[in-house]
Write a protein that holds these residues in place. Structure first.
Motif, PDB file in Angstrom:
ATOM      1  N   PRO A 158       0.503  -1.500  -0.040  1.00 55.14           N
ATOM      2  CA  PRO A 158       0.061  -0.262   0.112  1.00 55.14           C
ATOM      3  C   PRO A 158       0.644   1.741  -0.417  1.00 55.14           C
ATOM      4  N   PHE A 159       0.499   1.854  -1.341  1.00 50.53           N
ATOM      5  CA  PHE A 159       1.049   3.598  -0.760  1.00 50.53           C
ATOM      6  C   PHE A 159       0.913   4.771  -1.416  1.00 50.53           C
ATOM      7  N   THR A 160       0.339   5.811  -1.034  1.00 48.06           N
ATOM      8  CA  THR A 160      -0.583   6.802  -1.604  1.00 48.06           C
ATOM      9  C   THR A 160       1.029   7.857  -1.879  1.00 48.06           C
ATOM     10  N   GLY A 161       1.733   7.857  -2.711  1.00 50.60           N
ATOM     11  CA  GLY A 161       2.556   9.190  -2.588  1.00 50.60           C
ATOM     12  C   GLY A 161       2.910   9.233  -3.623  1.00 50.60           C
ATOM     13  N   ARG A 162       3.267  10.254  -4.343  1.00 45.64           N
ATOM     14  CA  ARG A 162       2.928  10.732  -5.471  1.00 45.64           C
ATOM     15  C   ARG A 162       4.544  11.170  -5.802  1.00 45.64           C
ATOM     16  N   PRO A 163       5.778  10.401  -5.809  1.00 40.49           N
ATOM     17  CA  PRO A 163       7.601  11.320  -6.231  1.00 40.49           C
ATOM     18  C   PRO A 163       7.009  11.553  -7.584  1.00 40.49           C
ATOM     19  N   LYS A 164       8.537  12.550  -7.699  1.00 40.97           N
ATOM     20  CA  LYS A 164       8.497  12.888  -8.837  1.00 40.97           C
ATOM     21  C   LYS A 164       9.958  11.665  -9.899  1.00 40.97           C
ATOM     22  N   ALA A 165      10.515  11.834  -8.887  1.00 37.33           N
ATOM     23  CA  ALA A 165      11.763  10.608  -9.181  1.00 37.33           C
ATOM     24  C   ALA A 165      12.144   9.736  -8.609  1.00 37.33           C
ATOM     25  N   VAL A 166      12.789   8.376  -8.862  1.00 37.87           N
ATOM     26  CA  VAL A 166      13.443   7.903  -7.474  1.00 37.87           C
ATOM     27  C   VAL A 166      15.566   7.916  -7.830  1.00 37.87           C
ATOM     28  N   GLN A 167      15.609   8.394  -6.531  1.00 44.19           N
ATOM     29  CA  GLN A 167      17.178   7.951  -6.779  1.00 44.19           C
ATOM     30  C   GLN A 167      17.724   7.175  -6.158  1.00 44.19           C
ATOM     31  N   PHE A 168      18.853   6.797  -6.634  1.00 45.01           N
ATOM     32  CA  PHE A 168      19.790   5.449  -6.344  1.00 45.01           C
ATOM     33  C   PHE A 168      20.654   5.859  -6.544  1.00 45.01           C
ATOM     34  N   TYR A 179      -7.125  -6.634 -10.020  1.00 44.69           N
ATOM     35  CA  TYR A 179      -7.677  -5.178 -11.534  1.00 44.69           C
ATOM     36  C   TYR A 179      -6.569  -4.266 -10.958  1.00 44.69           C
ATOM     37  N   ALA A 180      -6.253  -3.440 -11.526  1.00 43.34           N
ATOM     38  CA  ALA A 180      -5.226  -2.337 -11.408  1.00 43.34           C
ATOM     39  C   ALA A 180      -5.495  -1.299 -12.507  1.00 43.34           C
ATOM     40  N   ILE A 181      -5.401  -0.164 -12.013  1.00 42.61           N
ATOM     41  CA  ILE A 181      -5.079   0.700 -13.302  1.00 42.61           C
ATOM     42  C   ILE A 181      -3.730   1.716 -12.972  1.00 42.61           C
ATOM     43  N   ARG A 182      -3.120   1.459 -13.959  1.00 43.07           N
ATOM     44  CA  ARG A 182      -1.747   2.615 -13.833  1.00 43.07           C
ATOM     45  C   ARG A 182      -1.971   3.819 -14.242  1.00 43.07           C
ATOM     46  N   ILE A 183      -1.195   4.369 -13.054  1.00 43.85           N
ATOM     47  CA  ILE A 183      -1.043   5.506 -11.845  1.00 43.85           C
ATOM     48  C   ILE A 183       0.403   6.033 -13.006  1.00 43.85           C
ATOM     49  N   GLY A 184       1.394   5.856 -12.633  1.00 40.13           N
ATOM     50  CA  GLY A 184       2.812   6.187 -12.933  1.00 40.13           C
ATOM     51  C   GLY A 184       3.752   5.223 -13.081  1.00 40.13           C
ATOM     52  N   THR A 190      19.213   9.666 -11.151  1.00 41.71           N
ATOM     53  CA  THR A 190      17.741  10.215 -10.534  1.00 41.71           C
ATOM     54  C   THR A 190      17.259   9.825 -11.960  1.00 41.71           C
ATOM     55  N   ILE A 191      15.862   9.179 -11.763  1.00 38.72           N
ATOM     56  CA  ILE A 191      15.005   8.489 -13.320  1.00 38.72           C
ATOM     57  C   ILE A 191      13.013   9.251 -12.365  1.00 38.72           C
ATOM     58  N   THR A 192      13.311   9.842 -14.058  1.00 36.78           N
ATOM     59  CA  THR A 192      11.915  10.237 -13.630  1.00 36.78           C
ATOM     60  C   THR A 192      10.485   9.670 -13.649  1.00 36.78           C
ATOM     61  N   VAL A 193       9.816   9.982 -12.435  1.00 39.37           N
ATOM     62  CA  VAL A 193       8.946   8.529 -13.039  1.00 39.37           C
ATOM     63  C   VAL A 193       7.394   9.916 -14.066  1.00 39.37           C
ATOM     64  N   LYS A 194       7.183   9.074 -14.585  1.00 33.04           N
ATOM     65  CA  LYS A 194       6.575   8.810 -15.751  1.00 33.04           C
ATOM     66  C   LYS A 194       4.677   8.536 -15.272  1.00 33.04           C
ATOM     67  N   TYR A 195       3.920   9.807 -15.218  1.00 38.89           N
ATOM     68  CA  TYR A 195       2.665  10.266 -14.736  1.00 38.89           C
ATOM     69  C   TYR A 195       1.796   9.828 -15.921  1.00 38.89           C
ATOM     70  N   GLY A 196      -0.020   8.921 -15.923  1.00 39.16           N
ATOM     71  CA  GLY A 196      -0.625   9.438 -17.059  1.00 39.16           C
ATOM     72  C   GLY A 196      -0.658   8.076 -18.117  1.00 39.16           C
ATOM     73  N   ASP A 197      -1.408   8.082 -19.240  1.00 39.38           N
ATOM     74  CA  ASP A 197      -1.124   7.331 -20.860  1.00 39.38           C
ATOM     75  C   ASP A 197      -0.159   8.430 -21.507  1.00 39.38           C
ATOM     76  N   ILE A 198       0.940   7.528 -21.490  1.00 39.52           N
ATOM     77  CA  ILE A 198       2.229   7.735 -21.951  1.00 39.52           C
ATOM     78  C   ILE A 198       2.802   6.700 -23.582  1.00 39.52           C
ATOM     79  N   ASP A 248      -4.822   5.497 -15.944  1.00 38.21           N
ATOM     80  CA  ASP A 248      -5.224   6.874 -15.579  1.00 38.21           C
ATOM     81  C   ASP A 248      -4.489   7.785 -15.596  1.00 38.21           C
ATOM     82  N   THR A 249      -5.414   9.175 -14.944  1.00 38.37           N
ATOM     83  CA  THR A 249      -5.196  10.441 -15.272  1.00 38.37           C
ATOM     84  C   THR A 249      -3.416  10.699 -14.620  1.00 38.37           C
ATOM     85  N   ARG A 250      -2.924  11.632 -15.616  1.00 41.05           N
ATOM     86  CA  ARG A 250      -1.837  12.371 -14.613  1.00 41.05           C
ATOM     87  C   ARG A 250      -1.592  12.641 -12.970  1.00 41.05           C
ATOM     88  N   HIS A 251      -3.146  13.162 -12.440  1.00 41.59           N
ATOM     89  CA  HIS A 251      -3.508  13.776 -11.333  1.00 41.59           C
ATOM     90  C   HIS A 251      -3.453  12.712 -10.409  1.00 41.59           C
TER      91      HIS A 251
END
Length: 329
Positions: free
Chosen positions: A167-177, A221-226, A244-252, A290-293
Motif C-alpha cells: 500500500p502506498f499513496t505518494g506521488r514522487p517526481k523521481a527515484v534516486q539511488f 485489477y489495477a489502473i496504471r497511475i505512473g 535520478t530517474i523521473t517517474v512518468k505519470y498518466g497515459d504514456i 489513469d490520469t496524471r493527477h
C-alpha cells in the motif's frame, strides 16, 4: 508622539515578518515530515537481519544464512527459517525451499559501503543431484516490495510465489539511488539442466504506481497511475552515485520514449501475482492508464541482477550493487 508611533509600527512589522518566517519554517518542516513519511522503510539498505535454514543431511546438512532487509536487532531464532521482520516491506530471492529436501539459496546480502552497507545481488546456480531429485536452478538476486510465499515447494511458475506491491499513496517526481553492475557475458536458462542463451546479461529496475481493486470473486485489477522501468548495463567496476530517474505519470502510450515491450500494461509485458482479500495468490490485470493527477493505492518496486531471472535465465557472473534508495518529491 510621532516617534512613539514610528517605533510601534516598526515593532509590528518586526513581529509580522517574524511570524511569517516561523510559519514558513513550520511549513517546510511539515513538508519534510510528509516526504519522510512517503519514503520506503529501510531503503537506505543499512539494516539487515538473518534467518537460518538447516539443509537436509542428504544434501550436506549445512546451515544456510539467508539475509533480509529489516531490523538489525531482530532476535535471532536459529530454528525458524521463516523469521520475518513485519515492520519491513522488503522481500528478497533468498529462498527457503522444501523440494523433497530442505534447501537454502542466498543470493542477496549486505556489503560494506562507505559508513554503512549496500545491497549485493548476484545471480547463482544452485545444483542438487541425488536419487529422485536433479536440479540445476538459476536464481537471480532480487529485492522487491512484497513477500515470497515460503517454503517454496516447486520450481514450476515461480512468479506466482511472489506477492508484489505494498500500500502506498505518494506521488514522487523521481527515484534516486546509487548502483554498480558487473554484467555476465555467458547466459544460461537453467532449471533441471543448463542451456546457453545468446547475449550479455542486464540488471533491471522497475517501479509502478497503481490504483487496485478487487471484484466479488477475488480477481484483482489495477489502473496504471505512473512508473518507470530501466535496464542497467556494466559499469566497469565504478559506482554511479545518486542517479535520478523521473517517474512518468498518466497515459504514456503516445510519448516518443514509450516502448510497449518495456512499459506496457500487465500481463501483456509480464505476469504478476498478488494476494487478494481471501489470502489467495491471483494474477493481477492492469485494465488501462489513469490520469496524471490520480492518487495511487499501491507501489511495485524491484531491483534484480538478471532481467530474465524470473524465467531462470541469466548469467552466474552477474552482480548488482544498490544503495540509498529514495524518492524525490
Amino acid at each position: 508622539m510621532e516617534t512613539l508611533l514610528r517605533y510601534a509600527a516598526i515593532l509590528l512589522l518586526f513581529l509580522y515578518f517574524n511570524q511569517l518566517r516561523s510559519a514558513s519554517a513550520q511549513l517546510k518542516q511539515v513538508e519534510s515530515d510528509s516526504c519522510k513519511a512517503k519514503q520506503i522503510p529501510y531503503a537506505d539498505l543499512d539494516s539487515w537481519y538473518c534467518r537460518n535454514v538447516h539443509e537436509s543431511l542428504i544434501v550436506g546438512g549445512a546451515i544456510q544464512k539467508l539475509y533480509e532487509i529489516g531490523k538489525s536487532d531482530l532476535p535471532d531464532d536459529e530454528n525458524n527459517p521463516l523469521l520475518k521482520d513485519k515492520s519491513s516491506p522488503w522481500a528478497t530471492t533468498n529462498l527457503y525451499a522444501k523440494i523433497g529436501v530442505d534447501l537454502g539459496v542466498n543470493c542477496v546480502s549486505p556489503e560494506k559501503n562507505n559508513d554503512g552497507y549496500c545491497c549485493r545481488m548476484e545471480t547463482k546456480i544452485r545444483e542438487v543431484n541425488m536419487v529422485g531429485l536433479k536440479l540445476k536452478v538459476l536464481v537471480s538476486g532480487t529485492i522487491f516490495l512484497g513477500e515470497v510465499i515460503q517454503p517454496v515447494r516447486s520450481v514450476k511458475d515461480p512468479i506466482c510465489k511472489l506477492n508484489h506491491g505494498i500500500p502506498f499513496t505518494g506521488r514522487p517526481k523521481a527515484v534516486q539511488f546509487s548502483y554498480k553492475y558487473k554484467s555476465g557475458q555467458n547466459r544460461f536458462r537453467s532449471v533441471f539442466s543448463s542451456k546457453p542463451v545468446e547475449g550479455p546479461d542486464k540488471a533491471e529496475f522497475c517501479m509502478i504506481l497503481q490504483k487496485r481493486s478487487e471484484d466479488e470473486k477475488g480477481n484483482m485489477y489495477a489502473i496504471r497511475i505512473g512508473g518507470v522501468r530501466e535496464f542497467i548495463t556494466d559499469t566497469r567496476g565504478c559506482w554511479v552515485t545518486d542517479t535520478t530517474i523521473t517517474v512518468k505519470y498518466g497515459d504514456i502510450t503516445n510519448e516518443s520514449f514509450y516502448d510497449p515491450q518495456v512499459m506496457g500494461l500487465i500481463p501483456e509485458v509480464n505476469d504478476l501475482y498478488v494476494k487478494n482479500s481471501k489470502n489467495e495468490m491471483v494474477p493481477l490485470i492492469e485494465t488501462g492508464w489513469d490520469t496524471r493527477h490520480e492518487t495511487p493505492t499501491h507501489l511495485i518496486l524491484y531491483f534484480t541482477s538478471s532481467f530474465e531471472g524470473i524465467n531462470y535465465t541469466g548469467s552466474p557472473e552477474s552482480v548488482l550493487w544498490v544503495d540509498n534508495i529514495r524518492f524525490i518529491y
